[in-house]
Each structure stands twice: as structure tokens, then as C-alpha cells.
Design a protein around this motif. Structure first.
Motif, PDB file in Angstrom:
ATOM      1  N   LYS A 246       2.647   1.484  -3.464  1.00 33.04           N
ATOM      2  CA  LYS A 246       1.653   1.518  -4.541  1.00 33.04           C
ATOM      3  C   LYS A 246       1.869   0.377  -5.542  1.00 33.04           C
ATOM      4  CE  LYS A 246       1.162   6.463  -3.902  1.00 33.04           C
ATOM      5  NZ  LYS A 246       1.266   7.839  -4.460  1.00 33.04           N
TER       6      LYS A 246
ATOM      7  N   SER B 139       0.826  -1.206   0.000  1.00 41.31           N
ATOM      8  CA  SER B 139       0.000   0.000   0.000  1.00 41.31           C
ATOM      9  C   SER B 139       0.865   1.263   0.000  1.00 41.31           C
ATOM     10  CB  SER B 139      -0.939   0.018   1.220  1.00 41.31           C
ATOM     11  OG  SER B 139      -0.239   0.278   2.424  1.00 41.31           O
TER      12      SER B 139
ATOM     13  N   TYR C 214      -4.773   3.075  -1.700  1.00 35.56           N
ATOM     14  CA  TYR C 214      -3.487   2.809  -1.042  1.00 35.56           C
ATOM     15  C   TYR C 214      -3.502   3.340   0.394  1.00 35.56           C
ATOM     16  CZ  TYR C 214      -2.077   1.977  -5.877  1.00 35.56           C
ATOM     17  OH  TYR C 214      -1.995   1.505  -7.161  1.00 35.56           O
TER      18      TYR C 214
ATOM     19  N   ASP D  91      -5.237   7.955  -5.437  1.00 34.21           N
ATOM     20  CA  ASP D  91      -4.520   7.065  -4.513  1.00 34.21           C
ATOM     21  C   ASP D  91      -5.312   6.710  -3.255  1.00 34.21           C
ATOM     22  OD1 ASP D  91      -2.415   7.015  -6.259  1.00 34.21           O
ATOM     23  OD2 ASP D  91      -1.268   8.566  -5.232  1.00 34.21           O
TER      24      ASP D  91
ATOM     25  N   TYR E 274      -6.481  -2.632  -6.706  1.00 39.93           N
ATOM     26  CA  TYR E 274      -6.004  -1.260  -6.543  1.00 39.93           C
ATOM     27  C   TYR E 274      -6.325  -0.416  -7.777  1.00 39.93           C
ATOM     28  CZ  TYR E 274      -3.407  -2.140  -2.223  1.00 39.93           C
ATOM     29  OH  TYR E 274      -3.064  -2.416  -0.925  1.00 39.93           O
TER      30      TYR E 274
END
Length: 231
Positions: free
Chosen positions: A160, A157, A186, A183, A172
Motif C-alpha cells: 500500500k 500494491s 491496491y 483499499d 492510489y
């Protein structure tokens, strides 16, 4: 109150709902006997906490975006994630630490990210796992793998998807598309894994990365303290 139910289909997740938020637990995969039920419960309630306390939010203008329109990542559209300053502080610290200790993390998690679920255990160094089994007498392979993935997905996380494993890259990518490439997923998983450490503990995580582990504990405590002051 957040409703909890056993899985009626595959997967564990938290679902936002203005009337009654839901946490679903895959009870076939996670059981008390296997020692994984509490970890997944604290993980999903981590998602509930960041959603219901506003520690991590979508941009208001994106509410209702169905993900079928413009691909934000492909077209270069980016809106910074709206996150509590405490979350951003510790996320930045984690990024810095992993970058500085890259070789050490590669020695634990491997240089190559696992692509499929079946490849995950093979990425973990047999030497590392054998050493952990000697130190944590009585730990089962299921518990070891489950605790190990807590660290691996936490690192994933933060990087990424550059290192670690756990949630699929497809997860994701899809979640990031829904949040218009800001994002959000994440940071969401970063918080959820910190909740695991705070409320359930993870001695494997603590042993292999004491800095990331303690920072995750401290972050949750700061978030709780701040929320209590606002009540």
C-alpha cells in the motif's frame, strides 16, 4: 465485448461502461518494437477481468459516489474491499512473504520509495541492473525497466505504497477516496500485475521474486478455473 483504442490522450487505462467497456493504450509510450505493448495490454485486461467477472467490486451503496464529499480515510470511514476469496488468499500470502523477506526486497527495490517518475530508475541498484543485463543477454534498457516496474508496482500494491514504485501515490489516494477507503485500488493493481505475469510473462520478476511470481500465476489460474465452472 471490450473496445480497445490507441491513446487519444496521455495514459493507458481500463474504463468501466455498462454498454461498451474500454481499454485505452498509450501507443506513444508502449509499442511492439519497444517490447512493452503486450505487457500493458495484459495489465489493462486484468482490470477488465476483475471488473467484468466480479472478482473485485465496490460496495453497492457507494456506486455514484463522486469523491467530492467526505474524505473516508481522513474521517476514519472504512469498508472492507469486496474481493473474491482467491484474491484475498493470495494478497494475504504476498503481504506475509514481503514482510518476512523485507531486507531482501529492500536490497532490490530500495528502502526509500521514489516520489517522482524521474527518481524511479535511480532507486534500482546499479549492481542489480548490471547483473540482470549479464544474465538476460540482449535485453534493452526499456525492457529491463518495464519488466522491473512490474515487480516494483506489484510490491507497492501489496505494501500500500510502503515499498516499490510505479503508479503514483496520488493515483492510489484518489482511487481509494472514490472507493471510500476500502483499499480497492491496491487489490486492483495486484490482480492486473498478476495478469501480466500469466499472459505475458516477466523473467525479471520471476528471477528476483520467484515466490511472488508463481503465486501470481497460480492465483490467475484459480480465478480462471473457478469462472469456467460457473459458466
Amino acid at each position: 465485448p471490450t473496445r480497445v483504442r490507441k491513446g487519444v490522450r496521455k495514459g493507458s487505462f481500463y474504463r468501466h461502461d455498462e454498454t461498451q467497456p474500454l481499454v485505452q493504450i498509450d501507443s506513444k509510450r508502449h509499442t511492439v518494437e519497444a517490447g512493452t505493448m503486450k505487457r500493458v495490454l495484459t495489465h489493462e485486461f486484468g482490470h477488465a477481468a476483475h471488473d467484468q467477472n466480479g472478482w473485485l467490486t465496490q460496495n453497492p451503496e457507494l456506486i455514484g459516489f463522486d469523491g467530492r464529499g467526505t474524505d473516508p480515510v481522513k474521517n476514519g470511514i472504512y469498508r472492507p474491499v469486496q474481493a473474491n476469496p482467491i484474491v484475498l488468499k493470495y494478497y494475504g500470502r504476498a503481504q506475509k512473504h514481503i514482510k518476512e523477506e523485507k531486507k531482501a526486497f529492500e536490497g532490490i527495490l530500495g528502502k526509500k520509495r521514489a516520489i517522482t517518475q524521474e527518481e524511479h530508475p535511480a532507486i534500482v541498484s546499479k549492481k542489480v541492473k548490471d547483473q540482470l543485463k549479464k544474465e538476460f543477454i540482449g535485453i534493452t534498457n526499456t525492457q529491463l525497466d518495464d519488466d522491473f516496474v512490474g515487480l516494483a508496482d506489484h510490491v507497492q500494491s501489496v505494501t500500500k505504497g510502503g515499498m516499490g514504485w510505479g503508479h503514483s501515490l496520488a493515483y492510489y489516494k484518489k482511487s481509494n477516496k472514490y472507493s471510500m477507503g476500502n483499499d480497492y485500488p491496491y487489490h486492483a493493481e495486484f490482480i492486473a500485475h498478476a495478469f501480466e505475469n500469466y499472459f505475458n510473462g516477466n523473467e525479471i520478476f520471476k528471477k528476483l521474486s520467484p515466490v511472488l511470481y508463481q503465486d501470481s500465476i497460480d492465483m490467475v489460474q484459480e480465478l480462471i478455473d473457478e469462472t469456467r465452472k460457473s459458466l
